[in-house]
Every structure is written in C-alpha cells, then in structure tokens.
Design an enzyme around this catalytic site. Structure first.
Site, PDB file in Angstrom:
ATOM      1  N   GLY B  42       0.847  -1.191   0.000  1.00 54.28           N
ATOM      2  CA  GLY B  42       0.000   0.000   0.000  1.00 54.28           C
ATOM      3  C   GLY B  42       0.878   1.234   0.000  1.00 54.28           C
ATOM      4  N   SER B 284     -17.254   9.123   2.304  1.00 55.37           N
ATOM      5  CA  SER B 284     -16.196  10.008   2.790  1.00 55.37           C
ATOM      6  C   SER B 284     -16.671  11.024   3.821  1.00 55.37           C
ATOM      7  CB  SER B 284     -15.591  10.770   1.625  1.00 55.37           C
ATOM      8  OG  SER B 284     -14.734  11.770   2.125  1.00 55.37           O
ATOM      9  N   ARG B 330     -14.204  12.137  14.438  1.00 50.56           N
ATOM     10  CA  ARG B 330     -14.926  10.897  14.168  1.00 50.56           C
ATOM     11  C   ARG B 330     -15.436  10.189  15.411  1.00 50.56           C
ATOM     12  NH1 ARG B 330     -11.041   8.600   9.317  1.00 50.56           N
ATOM     13  NH2 ARG B 330     -11.710  10.195   7.850  1.00 50.56           N
ATOM     14  N   ARG B 435      -7.757   8.990  15.296  1.00 51.92           N
ATOM     15  CA  ARG B 435      -7.098   9.591  14.133  1.00 51.92           C
ATOM     16  C   ARG B 435      -7.992  10.644  13.495  1.00 51.92           C
ATOM     17  NH1 ARG B 435      -7.521   9.006   8.946  1.00 51.92           N
ATOM     18  NH2 ARG B 435      -8.576   7.004   8.872  1.00 51.92           N
TER      19      ARG B 435
END
Lengths: 248, 636
Positions: B42, B284, B330, B435
């Site tokens: 990745g 998103s 989040r 995060r």
C-alpha cells in the site's frame, strides 16, 4: 429468492474447465452478487466441497480486483460498474445466471473465476510512471496545472485496472487501459518530458503481451467502471504516430 | 525490558533535522549489499520499497493481492492533510501538530506528531511530481477543503478518490523500480511467520497463494507495512482480505503490540442491512463539509425524511458541538450517532442509521457545485442503495474503520525486535487514541517515503559485512515447520462449522463490547467468550479443498485464527485502561453530560503489550508533554 448459478469451474490453468450448476434459494435482493457467491461457497463448505475461487477485495468498486463475466456481459447487466457493486435485485426470480472468468489470451485462468492480469503490471512497468526519485520534487505550486488539465488527467487516472475493457473487447485489446495511463501522465506538465518514450514503450509492451488490436467498437467504454472514454485511444494513437515520426 | 522511544534531544522543531545530522549512513556503493523485505504494497509499503530501491538497496516486496495496486490505501476517499497554508487561513506546522495531538486525545508522542506535520508539505510536492491530479483552482494552483476536528482548510484531494490516486502514484513509482530490477515484487504471496536469528529479524515465511507452497525469504531487515486489523469486527470498511496476521506473527515473536483497543469507528458508512452482508461501505467524511446530520426529534418517527419539517428535526451535532458542528472528530460523531440511535431516534428499515442531508447545500450552492465536489460519492451511493441522494438524504451509520493501535515502534519506526520495522497503519505512532480524517494517507506515505528510508540506514550501517543467513538455517526450518503444522491442523479438523460462522460470532462480540462503548463487565464477558470461540474454532471448523492450491477458504481460516487471538488482546487492553480517551470510551468514566473523562494522572502512557505466551504483559511508555499542556478535549 431462488436462482441457478451456472459457474465456470477449472482446477488450474493446465486443466480443462466446465460449467457446473448450483441451485440456491437463500438469496435476498439486498445481497450483493459477491455476497450471493459467498453464501453459495459457505454451503459448499458445509457439504464438504471445495469453494469456488473468485477474485475480490475492497467490495466498494475501487480496488479493481473483482470482475467476472455474467450472462455474457462483463460485470453483469449494468453498464459502467464493477462486479462488487452489482446486487441481486438486478436478477429475476428463478433466473439462470451464467458466470465465467475474463476470457483473454493475455489473462490466463489461474483457477475457476480467477485470472492472471500481471500483463497489466508489465505494461505499467514499461513506462507508466514519471521518473522522479523521492526527494527531488519542486514546490507543488511552482508548476501550475490548469483545472481543465487536472480534471482531464483525473478522468483518465481513475482507471482501476480491473480488465473489464479487455474482457469485453472482441479482440481482447488493452487499448483503453494503456491509453488511459499514457494520457494521464502525458498531459500533465510533470509527465510531458517522457511522453514520447512512454507512448512508444507502453504500446510496444501491450503488443508483446498478446493483447489484440483495437477496432474501435466502443464496447470497452460501455463496461468501464470508471467511464473512461475511447477518445483516449485516439489520443494515444495520435501521440504514437507523432512519436514515431519524430523519433531520433 | 525498558521501552526506549529514542526521541532525539533538542527543541521540538529541530529534533528530526538533528536526528538526520547524526544518524549513521550507508554509502551508496555499500547499499547494494543489503537486502530488505517489505511486506505490503500500500502507500507505506510501496513508498518504502520504491524509495529504498532508489537509494540502491535490494528490495523484496510482498502482497496478497494480484497486483500491488489493489492495497486498501486505494479506498481512502477524502484527502491528505498538509500544513501548506495555501488558503492563508492561519495554518502552520505547529497548528497541525496541535490538532493531531489533541485529536488523538494526548495519547501519542509530541516528537513523532511534530515530525508528521513537518513532513506533510513536502509530501504534496512529492505526489504532485509523481503525477497525482490533485484538485486545482482555475489559475492552476492547488486547492483545499476542510476535514473533521480542524478549523482550517489543509486537506488536498483528488475528487473522492484521493487514496486511489496516491496509491496509483506509489504503484507507478514501485513499477519503475521493479522494471529497473531494484525491487522484486511477489504478488499473491502472504506472510505467515517472522524469522528471528540471534535476536535480529532476518526473514519471513510465506505461503504462495496460487500453489500453496511454503516459501522462506531472508534479508538484513524486515519492514511490515501490512495495514490495519479492523476486520476483527468482520463488518468493517476494510477490504475483505485485510488482516492482522503479519503483525500478530511478529507480536508472537517478540514485537510489542501498542494500544490494540484503539480502533476507530467511522461515523459515515452505509448501515448494515442484513446478516449476510460482507462489508460496510464508507462514505467520505468530506461529505460532512456540506451535508448536515440529523435524526427525527420524535422517537420511532417512520415518516419519509422530506415529510419531516425543520422544527421536528434534531441536528444533534450542531446542537451539542456548536463550534465544530457536523465537522466534529470521528469518535465524537460516531458516539453521538450511537447515542441517538440507542435512544430510539434511528432511521431506516433497521432503525440503525441517521440522515446526512444535502438539501440545504444544494439550495445554497446549486447541484452543479455539489456534483463537482462529491459526484462520484453520490453515484456510488446510488449504485449500492438505489437511492438518489440529490433528492433524499443519505442514510449513514457508524462502522469499524481504522486501527490506531499496532506494533509499538520507536522514533525510528523500529519495533521491539531488532531490524524489524512497522510503517503505516500497522504501527502505533502518530494518531494516539483517535485519528483525524485525512491523516491516514499522510502517515502511511510519510513513514514509507520519508522516515524509514532515513532511519533504516542507522541500523544497517552496523550490519555491514554481516551476511544474511541461508534459508536452510535452523530458525527458518523451525518457522517453516510451525507454519506447515498449523495449516495441516486446520485442514484436518473437518468439523461442521464454517470459518464465517466463527467470524460472525467474533464480530458480534467485538462490536457489542469493544467498539464505541466499553465496560468492565462487558469486556470480562467478551474475553471469556472469545476464549470459547478459540477453543471451538480449533475443534469444529471445516476448511475444505486442499492446501496445495488456490484456496480462499484456507486463507480466511488462517486469518481468522489470528484475529481471534488479537481480539482477546484488544479486550484485555480496553479493560486495563480505566479511563475514556479518544476512540476508547469506558462507560464507567464519563461526565454527567456523557462526555469522555480522561485520566492523565494514571494513564498518560502508551500501553505496549508483550505476548508472553498468551499471558499478555503490560509495559508502559510514559508520555511526556514538554511543549503542549494536555487539556480537556472539547469541541463544543
């Protein structure tokens, strides 16, 4: 719902393949097509049988790993989609669903529905990059890229490398894939320097990999999950001609 | 064992340059004598492999997919952060450092986070040069957007496909180095064990997924870039093949595992619709720039969303967190959604979702502007749900997403095993307990492109003239033997239950007890249940087919066996941390308003767990805050 899957089974590249029919009746319309295959595989395990191998990973249409021929069309009945984005609500009760791997000389079957697409990797390795080592980049805004150019580069860069274009093409041509990558880099100022070399080497590699020629039927752009236009192929051919004329 | 983070001396701003000034180098002629294994392709793996090869090292890179371009970095949609301050809105390295540290609820190292912010700007330069078609203004300069937990616009993006575009660039650069012979790429090959010789990581044992052959590879150093482990919850936003097996193998061989329970639940995924579902698709976070999140004020309101008048809607994020509103971080947004859903305000057929509404944005900005920004996301939503989000609000729900936890690494990204490095999501480094959006692509890239290729020299310089062991070495044979035994055992249980049966059970337990809300009693119960699952898995599972062929069922079984063990450690970690911080919310530690209560006096450390034959042993890396005073993390 109840459907019959008629699926291509092939032990390995050296074996002959055949269709095997599976009747399933625990399918719901909300299930994705791949979830229906998961469910079929789970019942095969319960019967002590080996599972059907198929490629898949992200299951949201972006990684490009999935892709099978369904009822004679790449990725099933809808245009411009991946197999993982197909849902069972697109099929009728009692329908026979024929599932095959991508068929192309340059994509040999590994097992069942899984094919080897490493030919795509070799095309990229032949020139699908900008030669600039980590650490050598100038300040990003020192090279201006017009919004129209950036948007157009993005349209082509969106290619997910799934191979639906090759699978659906009657000549198994990789022209759409190769042209998308060439044009993405060639129209950007950062990629212009190597543009002639890139188009010459990538098209040469494409031919060495046993892909067929493009005869502009437009079938590829109908199946491309990223809506990549066949005008890219014309642009590639134009650049190729230019590169050959002015070579050396 | 005392954990030494090896943070360089000096001022925060100077630490990284001071480190580079002093670390050992390997001269160009000597680099070709070294072989490095990179597992994963990745952003962090491909970035590291390509850059190390450009420097002259011989690199052997592995991925389980058919090509490196599939790695799950590809799925990140929204963007990548960088402190360029192009928008002239008061951004700076310091502000980005502070936002990230605060976003992580002060459970990460100041020095690491500062370096992340410092190296963010050159990363945008790097990717522009590699041909990433970032969004631009008409004049040709780069443009930005906002992301959660931040009050400036520092996110660079390529439509809603930023991860894909960065990965394509990394893959292109990797392909260039494959062509030049600097990198040997091994696709469809999965790491199953780590080999340590005389205390140093010297190789790996892999399974060729096509032939089933067990292979041994040796090297001077091993880099794990194997991504996150949120598939432990089964239903997650991750790719189906994402797994924790490589880092778990390393953990069992001595690499400490840090903050395992710190896993992020993303607030805007598509809701689960049935038990047979295999994954939850992410929408998103960038959608929260223009979409407004709400639920009906009335419990169990079954009217269509357009029939519910404004005064009967609860825009709960705007109400509870007025200064960040819909762009709250989040963990906060997910918990707020869970709270509303649990209170009976959820929408959709299973009442497990909330609305994300673009009505106001479309009225104000016009449909064209919204299409330009989010067109591909609206299309994706239509393809999956059959609903046109230009006309009706999207239904979204929290889903397991990113793992902040991972192998403990020092400032050089080395684990507690000499010569074993972990980069990207596989490590625990910069994000602390939560995060921030658009920091994931950033951290993966910076680890792979900028940090590791510098720090690995410091280790390899001491290895000059050390030949790598032959793969017939005793330690290689032992690792190969144990892998073969494990596979044989799994293939011969011939039980009556499928791998997915056990994964569903494990996922349910983890989602109930170790996701958005955790409690002592729930975690204790979960640990017991996970042990039961482990026992019955090894007695009752059925893996059909042969191990000498392409066998997806065997791959799943091996990955799940490791997930079960990792799940236990996650619960052990969550149980031990008696505070609420970031994504880790312990019900016992909350304010009267239901906000998280952090306990800096007792828990201002990184938990690094030693395997210790399954009797996990805790080591603490105390976090010292010299430049920033940890405050209560408020987004009100």
């Amino acid at each position: 719902m109840r459907v019959t899957f008629k699926i291509w089974r092939q032990e390995s590249n050296s074996d002959d393949g055949r269709f095997v029919e599976y009747e399933v009746d625990n399918i719901s319309e909300e299930m994705s097509f791949l979830e229906a295959l998961d469910s079929l595989n789970e019942s095969l395990v319960q019967q002590g049988k080996g599972v059907i191998a198929f490629d898949h990973d992200c299951r949201e249409g972006i990684c490009g790993q999935c892709g099978v021929f369904i009822n004679g069309r790449a990725n099933g009945p809808h245009s411009n989609t991946t197999t993982c984005q197909l849902h069972m609500r697109s099929f009728k009760e009692g329908e026979v669903i024929v599932v095959e791997p991508w068929r192309a000389k340059a994509f040999p079957v590994i097992k069942d529905l899984v094919v080897d697409r490493s030919s795509f990797d070799r095309i990229i390795q032949s020139g699908g990059f900008i030669t600039a080592k980590t650490g050598t980049a100038p300040e990003a805004n020192s090279i201006l890229v017009g919004k129209d150019i950036a948007d157009s580069a993005m349209d082509m860069a969106a290619c997910i490398g799934c191979g639906a274009c090759v699978a659906t093409c009657k000549n198994s041509s990789a022209a759409l894939f190769t042209s998308a990558k060439i044009n993405h880099l060639n129209i950007l100022p950062q990629g212009k320097t190597e543009s002639s070399k890139r188009v010459l080497e990538m098209t040469e590699r494409m031919e060495l990999e046993d892909f067929g020629h493009c005869s502009f039927t437009g079938a590829c752009e109908i199946e491309c999950p990223e809506n990549i236009s066949i005008s890219n192929i014309a642009k590639m051919n134009f650049d190729l001609l230019k590169a050959k004329l002015f070579k050396g | 064992m005392k954990l030494d983070a090896k943070i360089p001396e000096g001022d925060l701003e100077q630490k990284w340059s001071k480190y580079q000034d002093k670390c050992k180098l390997v001269n160009t002629a000597n680099k070709k004598k070294f072989e490095i294994i990179v597992v994963g392709s990745g952003l962090s793996g491909a970035g590291a492999a390509a850059t190390l090869a450009e420097l002259g090292y011989k690199v052997n890179c592995f991925c389980y997919q058919d090509t490196p371009r599939r790695a799950h970095s590809v799925a990140a949609q929204g963007g990548v952060n960088a402190a360029k301050n192009y928008q002239h809105d008061g951004d700076s390295v310091w502000r980005m450092f502070y936002d990230t540290l605060k976003g992580g609820d002060f459970r990460s190292r100041e020095a690491n986070v500062y370096r992340l912010a410092q190296l963010s700007a050159p990363l945008i330069d790097h990717f522009s040069q590699q041909g990433v078609p970032f969004a631009r203004e008409y004049g040709g300069v780069l443009t930005n957007r906002s992301f959660g937990g931040v009050q400036v616009q520092r996110t660079f993006y390529a439509r809603g496909q930023t991860g894909q575009q960065l990965l394509v660039a990394a893959y292109s650069q990797l392909s260039k180095m494959v062509a030049s012979g600097g990198v040997t790429m091994n696709t469809r090959e999965e790491m199953l064990d780590l080999v340590i010789v005389d205390g140093k990581a010297r190789g790996i044992v892999t399974r060729d997924l096509v032939t089933g052959k067990i292979k041994k590879h040796s090297a001077h150093a091993v880099v794990l870039a194997t991504g996150g482990y949120s598939r432990v919850f089964r239903l997650s936003t991750l790719a189906i093949g994402c797994n924790g097996s490589a880092i778990w193998a390393a953990h069992k061989k001595g690499a400490f595992f840090a903050g395992p329970s710190f896993t992020q639940i993303h607030p805007t995924a598509l809701p689960q619709s049935s038990d047979t579902q295999s994954k939850l698709t992410l929408m998103s976070e960038s959608l929260r720039n223009d979409g407004r999140i709400w639920v009906p004020l009335k419990k169990g309101d079954s009217r269509n969303p357009e029939e519910i008048p404004e005064e009967e809607r609860d825009y709960y994020l705007e109400r509870k967190y007025p200064s960040f509103g819909n762009l709250s971080p989040r963990d906060i947004a997910s918990r707020a959604a869970k709270e509303r859903i649990d209170e009976g305000h959820g929408v959709g057929p299973l009442k497990n979702a909330v609305y994300l509404d673009f009505k106001h944005a479309i009225a104000k900005q016009g449909k064209e502007k919204i299409t330009d920004k989010y067109g591909n996301l609206f299309e994706m939503y239509l393809k999956i749900t059959g609903i046109d989000a230009y006309k009706q609000p999207m239904k979204i729900s929290p889903a397991a997403h990113f793992s902040m936890g991972g192998l403990w690494v020092d400032y050089e990204l080395m684990t507690t095993v000499n010569g074993l490095y972990a980069v990207g999501e596989a490590n625990y480094s910069d994000h602390g307990a939560n995060r921030l959006g658009a920091n994931s692509l950033l951290q993966a890239s910076i680890d792979g492109y900028f940090i590791l290729p510098n720090t690995i020299n410091n280790y390899l310089a001491g290895e000059l003239n050390q030949s790598i062991p032959n793969v017939d070495h005793d330690e290689f044979s032992k690792a190969e033997e144990s892998v073969k035994n494990k596979i044989e055992k799994l293939m011969n249980i011939n039980g009556s239950k499928t791998v997915d049966h056990f994964h569903r059970k494990l996922g349910n337990i983890m989602w109930q007890e170790c996701a958005m809300s955790r409690s002592k009693s729930g975690l204790e119960k979960a640990i017991k249940e996970i042990r039961d699952i482990k026992k019955s898995f090894w007695e009752e599972v059925s893996v059909t087919g042969s191990d000498k062929e392409l066998n997806p069922e065997l791959e799943k079984g091996l990955r799940l066996a490791d997930f079960i063990e990792l799940a236990e450690l996650m619960c052990v970690d969550a149980l031990q941390r008696e505070e609420s911080c970031g994504a880790h919310f312990r019900e016992e530690f909350q304010s009267s308003e239901g906000e998280a209560v952090r306990n800096d006096d007792e828990f201002s450390y990184v938990s690094a767990w030693e395997y210790n034959e399954g009797d996990f042993k805790l080591h603490k890396e105390e976090l010292k805050f010299e430049y920033v005073k940890p405050t209560v993390r408020s987004y009100k």
